[in-house]
Design an enzyme around this catalytic site. Structure first.
Site, PDB file in Angstrom:
ATOM      1  N   HIS A  74      -4.152  -4.599  -0.759  1.00  0.00           N
ATOM      2  CA  HIS A  74      -3.905  -5.158   0.571  1.00  0.00           C
ATOM      3  C   HIS A  74      -3.939  -6.684   0.505  1.00  0.00           C
ATOM      4  CE1 HIS A  74      -4.222  -1.483   3.080  1.00  0.00           C
ATOM      5  NE2 HIS A  74      -4.967  -1.052   2.085  1.00  0.00           N
ATOM      6  N   GLU A 120      -3.454  -8.818   2.827  1.00  0.00           N
ATOM      7  CA  GLU A 120      -4.088  -9.385   4.030  1.00  0.00           C
ATOM      8  C   GLU A 120      -5.601  -9.254   4.005  1.00  0.00           C
ATOM      9  OE1 GLU A 120      -3.693  -5.057   5.067  1.00  0.00           O
ATOM     10  OE2 GLU A 120      -2.591  -6.517   3.868  1.00  0.00           O
ATOM     11  N   CYS A 160       0.844  -1.194   0.000  1.00  0.00           N
ATOM     12  CA  CYS A 160       0.000   0.000   0.000  1.00  0.00           C
ATOM     13  C   CYS A 160       0.882   1.248   0.000  1.00  0.00           C
ATOM     14  CB  CYS A 160      -0.994  -0.044   1.151  1.00  0.00           C
ATOM     15  SG  CYS A 160      -2.407   1.066   0.887  1.00  0.00           S
TER      16      CYS A 160
END
Length: 211
Positions: A189, A191, A84
């Site tokens: 992202h 995750e 990011c």
């Protein structure tokens, strides 16, 4: 028994980084948040997360004392993954924060997303492989499958260049994933990107284990 690679997640005071740490642990890494430069130097791999404004993250990284060990890790070829805003920090600077300097590992400045689309891009979007990186599939992309879906939240993105191995379509091609040797970066992202994101992180753990 194979020892899990030690991955330092740089904790420089820019928000909750536990989700990145836990996702890496989930795919087999001995990942932990670190604030001490010595812990970066002893790690098998390094992850640079980032949320918020480019300038604030650049300043926080510098003031934390973690910028120098991050630069050293990249220079030494230690597997390194910017995520990011941490991905954006790999570039020279950003139009979001004039005067703020990034790490400058890749050339060019981070720019705004194309006009005519909503800012920020806050949605799932599909990766399109660019073909950069030679005939062999980049290690970052292995096992992700064709046009995988990942989750984005951003208003700015680096330029599409030679290091860009995947883009997404958002008013035009937007740099989404880069890879140059052991240096990786993702605008989305991992995750928060389900099985695809976990596979990408698993690929990075494999890179760290082999280094």
């Amino acid at each position: 028994m194979t020892t899990a690679p030690r991955i330092a997640v740089l904790d420089y005071g820019i928000g909750n980084l536990r989700s990145a740490e836990k996702a890496l642990q989930h795919v087999g890494a001995a990942a932990r948040l670190v604030t001490d430069p010595a812990d970066v130097a002893s790690a098998d791999a390094v992850v640079l997360p980032g949320v918020g404004a480019f300038g604030a993250c650049a300043r926080a990284l510098r003031e934390s004392g973690l910028e120098a060990p991050a630069r050293a890790a990249i220079a030494d070829g230690v597997p390194f993954f910017g995520v990011c805003v941490g991905f954006q920090l790999l570039y020279e600077g950003s139009v979001e924060s004039p005067g703020a300097e990034g790490l400058g590992v890749f050339g060019g400045k981070v720019g705004t997303l194309p006009s005519g689309v909503k800012h920020p891009q806050m949605q799932w979007n599909q990766l399109e492989v660019t073909g950069n990186g030679g005939a062999a599939e980049p290690a970052a992309l292995q096992g992700l499958g064709p046009r995988p879906w990942v989750y984005f939240v951003h208003s700015f993105a680096p330029p599409v260049a030679d290091e860009t191995v995947a883009v997404c379509d958002y008013g035009g091609p937007v740099a989404a994933l880069v890879s140059r040797g052991t240096l990786w970066g993702a605008q989305f992202h991992p995750e928060k990107s389900g099985a695809t994101g976990l596979r990408l992180l698993s690929n990075f753990v494999d890179l760290a284990a082999a280094a």
